[in-house]
Design an enzyme around this catalytic site. Sequence first.
Site, PDB file in Angstrom:
ATOM      1  N   LEU A 175       0.802  -1.229   0.000  1.00 33.93           N
ATOM      2  CA  LEU A 175       0.000   0.000   0.000  1.00 33.93           C
ATOM      3  C   LEU A 175       0.835   1.280   0.000  1.00 33.93           C
ATOM      4  O   LEU A 175       0.302   2.380   0.128  1.00 33.93           O
ATOM      5  CB  LEU A 175      -0.995   0.026   1.168  1.00 33.93           C
ATOM      6  CG  LEU A 175      -1.890  -1.203   1.299  1.00 33.93           C
ATOM      7  CD1 LEU A 175      -2.795  -1.075   2.514  1.00 33.93           C
ATOM      8  CD2 LEU A 175      -2.712  -1.424   0.036  1.00 33.93           C
ATOM      9  N   CYS A 176       2.155   1.155  -0.115  1.00 31.96           N
ATOM     10  CA  CYS A 176       3.029   2.324  -0.179  1.00 31.96           C
ATOM     11  C   CYS A 176       3.017   2.843  -1.623  1.00 31.96           C
ATOM     12  O   CYS A 176       3.139   2.074  -2.575  1.00 31.96           O
ATOM     13  CB  CYS A 176       4.448   1.916   0.236  1.00 31.96           C
ATOM     14  SG  CYS A 176       5.526   3.280   0.613  1.00 31.96           S
ATOM     15  N   HIS A 177       2.860   4.154  -1.782  1.00 41.11           N
ATOM     16  CA  HIS A 177       2.810   4.748  -3.115  1.00 41.11           C
ATOM     17  C   HIS A 177       4.173   4.708  -3.808  1.00 41.11           C
ATOM     18  O   HIS A 177       5.202   4.838  -3.158  1.00 41.11           O
ATOM     19  CB  HIS A 177       2.347   6.210  -3.038  1.00 41.11           C
ATOM     20  CG  HIS A 177       0.924   6.348  -2.640  1.00 41.11           C
ATOM     21  ND1 HIS A 177       0.537   6.456  -1.326  1.00 41.11           N
ATOM     22  CD2 HIS A 177      -0.213   6.376  -3.382  1.00 41.11           C
ATOM     23  CE1 HIS A 177      -0.779   6.562  -1.272  1.00 41.11           C
ATOM     24  NE2 HIS A 177      -1.262   6.511  -2.504  1.00 41.11           N
ATOM     25  N   MET A 224       8.548   6.584   4.868  1.00 46.25           N
ATOM     26  CA  MET A 224       8.820   5.156   4.692  1.00 46.25           C
ATOM     27  C   MET A 224      10.102   4.935   3.900  1.00 46.25           C
ATOM     28  O   MET A 224      10.839   3.985   4.157  1.00 46.25           O
ATOM     29  CB  MET A 224       7.640   4.457   4.015  1.00 46.25           C
ATOM     30  CG  MET A 224       6.355   4.501   4.838  1.00 46.25           C
ATOM     31  SD  MET A 224       6.534   4.113   6.601  1.00 46.25           S
ATOM     32  CE  MET A 224       7.144   2.467   6.527  1.00 46.25           C
ATOM     33  N   GLU A 225      10.398   5.835   2.972  1.00 46.59           N
ATOM     34  CA  GLU A 225      11.640   5.727   2.208  1.00 46.59           C
ATOM     35  C   GLU A 225      12.845   5.965   3.101  1.00 46.59           C
ATOM     36  O   GLU A 225      13.861   5.262   2.992  1.00 46.59           O
ATOM     37  CB  GLU A 225      11.604   6.707   1.030  1.00 46.59           C
ATOM     38  CG  GLU A 225      10.675   6.289  -0.081  1.00 46.59           C
ATOM     39  CD  GLU A 225       9.175   6.396   0.217  1.00 46.59           C
ATOM     40  OE1 GLU A 225       8.386   5.803  -0.531  1.00 46.59           O
ATOM     41  OE2 GLU A 225       8.792   7.067   1.198  1.00 46.59           O
ATOM     42  N   ASP A 285      25.050  -7.931   7.721  1.00 44.23           N
ATOM     43  CA  ASP A 285      25.363  -9.006   6.780  1.00 44.23           C
ATOM     44  C   ASP A 285      26.851  -9.067   6.460  1.00 44.23           C
ATOM     45  O   ASP A 285      27.442 -10.143   6.418  1.00 44.23           O
ATOM     46  CB  ASP A 285      24.562  -8.827   5.491  1.00 44.23           C
ATOM     47  CG  ASP A 285      24.871  -9.924   4.491  1.00 44.23           C
ATOM     48  OD1 ASP A 285      24.690 -11.110   4.830  1.00 44.23           O
ATOM     49  OD2 ASP A 285      25.307  -9.598   3.370  1.00 44.23           O
TER      50      ASP A 285
END
Length: 161
Positions: free
Chosen positions: A77-79, A115-116, A130
Amino acid sequence: MTENKLTHFNDDGEPSMVDINHKENTVRVARATGKITMKPETLKKILDIKIKKGEVLNIAKLAGIMAAKKTDQLIPLCHTIPLSYVNMDLQTDKKKSCIKVIAEASLIGKTGVEMEAFTAVSIALLTIYDMCKAVDRGMIISDIKLTHKSGGKSGEFNARV
């Protein structure tokens, strides 16, 4: 849409992408931070470029930038948004034996870039883990948070220090 209503659910309680067609284009900026704590000897190897997988800090920066650009592919649902800028800052702290990651993302658009920025920080931290896990599996990723957001109807947010 009221301020206390969850925006990613329709009136029936089902997941729904937010309609941003009616929103104005504004300059949107978001900054997020996080850190990874490790053994002092691990941090020394990173700084001395002695990790076998390569130069950890620059690879983590690149991973963060790449991740920000793919956020819509990772979070439902993230644009999909046209990022104008992503910057990664990695700060080492020998006394606390950690690396702080700061990501800033911006654009001119109808929806925010929080969110980015979060994705950039998270993936940069995971990349460090990692690359260094062979020498230190006890590293701790923590304190991921939004520190700044501006633009749009809700205005500016700055986290308390």
